[in-house]
Design a protein around this motif. Structure first.
Motif, PDB file in Angstrom:
ATOM      1  N   LEU A 127     -27.133  19.563 -85.662  1.00  0.00           N
ATOM      2  CA  LEU A 127     -26.504  18.250 -85.574  1.00  0.00           C
ATOM      3  C   LEU A 127     -27.342  17.188 -86.276  1.00  0.00           C
ATOM      4  O   LEU A 127     -26.814  16.264 -86.901  1.00  0.00           O
ATOM      5  N   LEU A 128     -28.661  17.333 -86.188  1.00  0.00           N
ATOM      6  CA  LEU A 128     -29.535  16.401 -86.903  1.00  0.00           C
ATOM      7  C   LEU A 128     -29.373  16.567 -88.408  1.00  0.00           C
ATOM      8  O   LEU A 128     -29.356  15.586 -89.161  1.00  0.00           O
ATOM      9  N   LEU A 129     -29.224  17.803 -88.859  1.00  0.00           N
ATOM     10  CA  LEU A 129     -29.002  18.052 -90.277  1.00  0.00           C
ATOM     11  C   LEU A 129     -27.653  17.488 -90.727  1.00  0.00           C
ATOM     12  O   LEU A 129     -27.544  16.927 -91.824  1.00  0.00           O
ATOM     13  N   GLU A 130     -26.644  17.623 -89.881  1.00  0.00           N
ATOM     14  CA  GLU A 130     -25.341  17.065 -90.233  1.00  0.00           C
ATOM     15  C   GLU A 130     -25.401  15.544 -90.338  1.00  0.00           C
ATOM     16  O   GLU A 130     -24.784  14.933 -91.215  1.00  0.00           O
ATOM     17  N   ASP A 216     -17.614  13.915 -85.600  1.00  0.00           N
ATOM     18  CA  ASP A 216     -17.865  14.416 -84.250  1.00  0.00           C
ATOM     19  C   ASP A 216     -17.413  15.857 -84.063  1.00  0.00           C
ATOM     20  O   ASP A 216     -17.575  16.410 -82.965  1.00  0.00           O
ATOM     21  N   VAL A 217     -16.841  16.475 -85.089  1.00  0.00           N
ATOM     22  CA  VAL A 217     -16.294  17.822 -84.948  1.00  0.00           C
ATOM     23  C   VAL A 217     -17.379  18.812 -84.537  1.00  0.00           C
ATOM     24  O   VAL A 217     -17.211  19.614 -83.614  1.00  0.00           O
ATOM     25  N   LEU A 449     -16.141  11.217 -77.309  1.00  0.00           N
ATOM     26  CA  LEU A 449     -16.057  11.960 -78.567  1.00  0.00           C
ATOM     27  C   LEU A 449     -14.622  12.317 -78.918  1.00  0.00           C
ATOM     28  O   LEU A 449     -14.330  12.614 -80.076  1.00  0.00           O
ATOM     29  N   ILE A 450     -13.734  12.324 -77.941  1.00  0.00           N
ATOM     30  CA  ILE A 450     -12.341  12.693 -78.182  1.00  0.00           C
ATOM     31  C   ILE A 450     -11.451  11.576 -77.665  1.00  0.00           C
ATOM     32  O   ILE A 450     -11.798  10.871 -76.716  1.00  0.00           O
ATOM     33  N   PHE A 556     -26.253  16.423 -78.149  1.00  0.00           N
ATOM     34  CA  PHE A 556     -24.874  16.132 -77.812  1.00  0.00           C
ATOM     35  C   PHE A 556     -24.736  14.754 -77.199  1.00  0.00           C
ATOM     36  O   PHE A 556     -23.765  14.481 -76.520  1.00  0.00           O
ATOM     37  N   ASP A 557     -25.717  13.875 -77.379  1.00  0.00           N
ATOM     38  CA  ASP A 557     -25.624  12.567 -76.770  1.00  0.00           C
ATOM     39  C   ASP A 557     -24.348  11.883 -77.226  1.00  0.00           C
ATOM     40  O   ASP A 557     -23.903  12.027 -78.337  1.00  0.00           O
ATOM     41  N   MET A 558     -23.754  11.113 -76.297  1.00  0.00           N
ATOM     42  CA  MET A 558     -22.403  10.628 -76.511  1.00  0.00           C
ATOM     43  C   MET A 558     -22.383   9.364 -77.350  1.00  0.00           C
ATOM     44  O   MET A 558     -23.359   8.686 -77.546  1.00  0.00           O
ATOM     45  N   TYR A 559     -21.185   9.032 -77.771  1.00  0.00           N
ATOM     46  CA  TYR A 559     -20.969   7.864 -78.619  1.00  0.00           C
ATOM     47  C   TYR A 559     -21.189   6.589 -77.825  1.00  0.00           C
ATOM     48  O   TYR A 559     -20.764   6.475 -76.688  1.00  0.00           O
ATOM     49  N   ASP A 560     -21.860   5.631 -78.423  1.00  0.00           N
ATOM     50  CA  ASP A 560     -22.169   4.374 -77.763  1.00  0.00           C
ATOM     51  C   ASP A 560     -21.325   3.266 -78.356  1.00  0.00           C
ATOM     52  O   ASP A 560     -21.571   2.822 -79.466  1.00  0.00           O
ATOM     53  N   PRO A 561     -20.313   2.753 -77.630  1.00  0.00           N
ATOM     54  CA  PRO A 561     -19.489   1.702 -78.184  1.00  0.00           C
ATOM     55  C   PRO A 561     -20.263   0.434 -78.466  1.00  0.00           C
ATOM     56  O   PRO A 561     -19.869  -0.370 -79.299  1.00  0.00           O
ATOM     57  N   ASN A 562     -21.391   0.234 -77.769  1.00  0.00           N
ATOM     58  CA  ASN A 562     -22.167  -0.974 -77.985  1.00  0.00           C
ATOM     59  C   ASN A 562     -22.952  -0.940 -79.281  1.00  0.00           C
ATOM     60  O   ASN A 562     -23.579  -1.922 -79.669  1.00  0.00           O
ATOM     61  N   ALA A 563     -22.947   0.221 -79.958  1.00  0.00           N
ATOM     62  CA  ALA A 563     -23.666   0.287 -81.222  1.00  0.00           C
ATOM     63  C   ALA A 563     -23.061  -0.639 -82.248  1.00  0.00           C
ATOM     64  O   ALA A 563     -23.724  -1.098 -83.160  1.00  0.00           O
ATOM     65  N   GLY A 564     -21.757  -0.944 -82.091  1.00  0.00           N
ATOM     66  CA  GLY A 564     -21.104  -1.879 -82.999  1.00  0.00           C
ATOM     67  C   GLY A 564     -20.883  -1.287 -84.369  1.00  0.00           C
ATOM     68  O   GLY A 564     -21.266  -0.178 -84.679  1.00  0.00           O
TER      69      GLY A 564
END
Length: 717
Positions: A127-130, A216-217, A449-450, A556-564
């Motif tokens: 995932l880091l490579l992706e 995110d796939v 993620l979904i 697999f840490d989740m998406y953060d909406p506050n990242a903007g």
């Protein structure tokens, strides 16, 4: 807006180092130097040069300095950076394959916890490579666009983007890593293949569809395979986690089946011809899906039978030798019941093809990855990527002998539409009335993620976009802002909502809250939070709901909406449209902003229950007002009676109950319509009603006791 170069620096992985990444700043400096010196464009007419003639002056009419930057320097550095990123990516992939081989060999010799930690580390590294690939991919897009904008005389973006897409670090398919990791996790879980059981049992199948953004796939795949193995079909080569899937849907000129499925009419059917693998079909599955509303007590049914490709013509023309095939099945040992059910299905399908004059209408293509323990349908997950829809209209059917397009035919832009997201489908077989999904499934649904798309249909989407002049109505999701460009590119712009209209017409004006990423009038694509964030905000004023998702490896840490949105507003198309909203790889176990995407289940009786509750409240309000009117009618006319004041005070209380009932009814109706995942009951209403009635009765009782005591006291005197 912060410059892209600054964000690139902020997202450099310490393990890789800055030297492994695109030298965005160096390329940008060359562009700035070229813009400042204003080099002249080449003379396209003169085909001769002189080796003794000084170069022509630049665009300012000044002599060209031999030490100044040249376009050749930029192009050479671009070539170098592309080669550097490709070499680094292939090197890391090779290292990952070596780690996977070592881990597979260590199964049975090392402790389970250590092996699981090694598998998680491999997943995190991939995932880091992706993420590394996506950041560099977007960086090349950005710098090339900046080059062409500042130096219009030397356009090179189209050439280098095409070249970049042909390189192994972008075009390569490394899904074999997923397959090997699936085998490792399956061995660690000690998955047991369930016994094949064809007996009909009483169960409830719950199916939900989601959209998954391209970047995110991989994270979704790695999360799922920690709990379910990759289910490879027998026709699969085993080198990939996905399989090419084609489905040709049948319909008539009036698109009768399309409109039936879109309106979810009871008994609406969909007929399709499906085959797997590349090349021409050999074995074709004829499938029929029948829709039934759950609240009626019936369930939707999916049935299918298999035919040879040469027999498809017979199925479509109702000349299929049913009796002969049934006799062959009986000779092979099939039971009479199975053969009778097969015969009934085949007869119904062949007859409906002729009676409704069904012809090939739309074909869907995708790469399907399936996750399931063989013969165990408790949880089944499929992920469709590279999804596209192709029109099957406009060519000679040759009396139904040609039932799908020749793959060598060139498709026009209005004959194909490419869906910009992957589609995830979660099927739960909940037996015995157990409506609780496994915790890991709930965590995935609430991960961010979904994005759920209620009742999404590939066939309905393909018909609406590719046959806009033939459809009478369109699915609600076509107004999603993330689909707009793909729909317009396919010539289906007429079905889109006009952004200039403040009040969109039709059902989409009511159901726009179901759009995963918002519509043109309410563009939520800037932060890519979409309906998930809106749902949380609409729920009792709650805008953030922190939750820790357990048992998820660091990658697999989740998406953060506050990242903007830290990208430019003119975001480029490519393999990654949202690069930086990834949480840091070094966060502990994914504590992120999580907004529920699983919506409340809605049935028609819910609306009726809301209406009945409203009428009950009105009933008690009318009772209070009737009591007040009765007290007024039997009280003294002197105006000094306590009963009159009591009745006058009781009338506004009864009116307040009616207004409060109306408010609760409208509020709950909005909750139900928007499917907001929050409490729909009114815990304070019954308390308020009971307390008010009790206070009224107590006051009346005390007043009457006081009056009686006063009369008795007067008589004693």
């Amino acid at each position: 807006m912060v410059a892209f170069g600054e964000h690139l620096k902020a997202n450099i992985a310490q393990e890789y180092g800055a030297d492994a990444y695109l030298d965005y700043q160096g390329l940008d400096n060359i562009i700035q130097e070229l813009s400042r010196t204003a080099p002249s464009g080449p003379d396209l007419q003169n085909r001769m040069v002189s080796l003794t003639t000084p170069p022509q002056t630049d665009a300012r009419g000044l002599a060209v300095d031999n030490n100044s930057a040249t376009e050749e320097q930029f192009l050479s550095k671009m070539d170098f950076e592309l080669a550097k990123v490709e070499k680094f990516t292939l090197q890391k992939v090779s290292e990952l394959r070596t780690k996977i081989d070592d881990t597979e060999k260590a199964i049975g010799t090392e402790e389970k916890e250590k092996l699981e930690a090694r598998a998680d580390e491999i997943s995190n590294d991939f995932l880091l490579l992706e993420k590394y690939v996506n950041i560099n991919f977007m960086g090349f897009h950005k710098i090339l666009k900046k080059h062409d904008k500042n130096l219009p005389s030397y356009p090179c973006k189209a050439f280098y983007v095409s070249r970049m897409h042909a390189q192994a670090w972008v075009r390569g398919d490394y899904s074999d890593l997923v397959v090997h990791l699936s085998h490792i996790y399956s061995s660690l879980r000690d998955d047991q293949v369930a016994e094949e059981n064809n007996d009909q049992q009483s169960f409830l199948r719950q199916t939900t569809k989601y959209w998954v953004k391209t970047e995110d796939v991989s994270r979704v795949k790695y999360y799922v395979l920690r709990h379910l193995p990759v289910f490879l079909q027998k026709t699969s080569t085993g080198e990939s986690d996905s399989q090419f899937t084609n489905s040709v849907y049948l319909d008539n000129d009036q698109l009768e089946l399309y409109h039936g499925r879109l309106e979810k009419a009871p008994g609406a059917i969909a007929l399709r011809l499906r085959w797997y693998g590349n090349g021409d079909p050999k074995q074709v599955f004829v499938e029929r899906k029948t829709h039934n509303d759950k609240w009626t007590g019936e369930v939707s049914v999916k049935e299918r039978f298999v035919v040879d490709e040469s027999e498809v013509y017979q199925v479509l023309t109702n000349t299929y030798p049913i009796e002969k095939k049934k006799a062959e099945m009986l000779a092979k040992g099939k039971s009479q019941k199975e053969c009778d059910e097969w015969e009934q299905l085949v007869r119904e399908v062949t007859q409906v093809c002729v009676s409704k004059q069904l012809v090939p209408t739309v074909r869907t293509q995708c790469m399907r990855t399936a996750f399931q323990i063989p013969f165990d349908a408790t949880v089944r997950i499929s992920l469709d990527t590279n999804l596209c829809m192709i029109s099957e209209r406009g060519y000679d059917l040759n009396d139904m002998k040609t039932w799908h397009r020749n793959p060598e035919w060139i498709l026009q832009p209005n004959e194909i539409t490419r869906f910009p997201h992957a589609v995830l489908e979660i099927k739960l077989e909940l037996k015995g009335g157990n409506m609780t999904a496994p915790k890991w499934v709930s965590d995935l649904q609430n991960s961010g993620l979904i994005y759920e798309c209620h009742k999404y249909s590939k066939y309905c989407h393909g018909c609406a976009v590719l046959l806009p002049e033939d459809v009478r109505s369109v699915p609600y999701w076509v107004d999603d802002i993330s689909l707009r460009d793909s729909i317009i590119a396919s010539g289906g712009g007429r079905i889109l909502m006009d952004p200039a209209e403040s009040n969109p017409p039709g059902a989409n004006a009511i159901y726009d809250h179901l759009l995963p990423f918002g519509d043109a009038n309410n563009d939520r694509s800037g932060t890519a939070v979409g309906r998930t964030h809106v749902s949380a905000a609409a729920s009792k004023g709650i805008t953030k709901d922190k939750a820790t998702v357990n048992n998820i490896p660091t990658g697999f840490d989740m998406y953060d909406p506050n990242a903007g949105n830290i990208m430019d507003t003119d975001e480029e198309e490519g393999c990654c449209s949202w690069v930086f909203p990834f949480c840091s790889r070094y966060n502990n176990y994914a504590e992120a902003i999580v907004a529920p995407t699983s919506f409340q289940k809605i049935e028609p009786k819910v609306y009726f229950a809301n209406e009945r509750t409203y009428l009950h409240w009105l009933h008690y309000g009318v009772i209070l007002s009737s009591i007040a009117a009765g007290i007024l009618s039997f009280s003294d006319d002197s105006g000094e009676s306590w009963g009159q004041w009591y009745a006058l005070a009781l009338l506004p209380v009864s009116l307040g109950f009616c207004l409060y009932a109306l408010h609760i009814f409208l509020w709950r109706q909005d909750q139900i319509k928007n499917r907001i995942p929050a409490r729909w009951d009114d815990p304070m209403g019954p308390i308020l009603l009971g307390s008010t009635v009790a206070v009224i009765l107590i006051i009346n009782f005390c007043t009457q006791v006081y009056e009686i005591a006063k009369i008795d006291f007067a008589e004693d005197l």
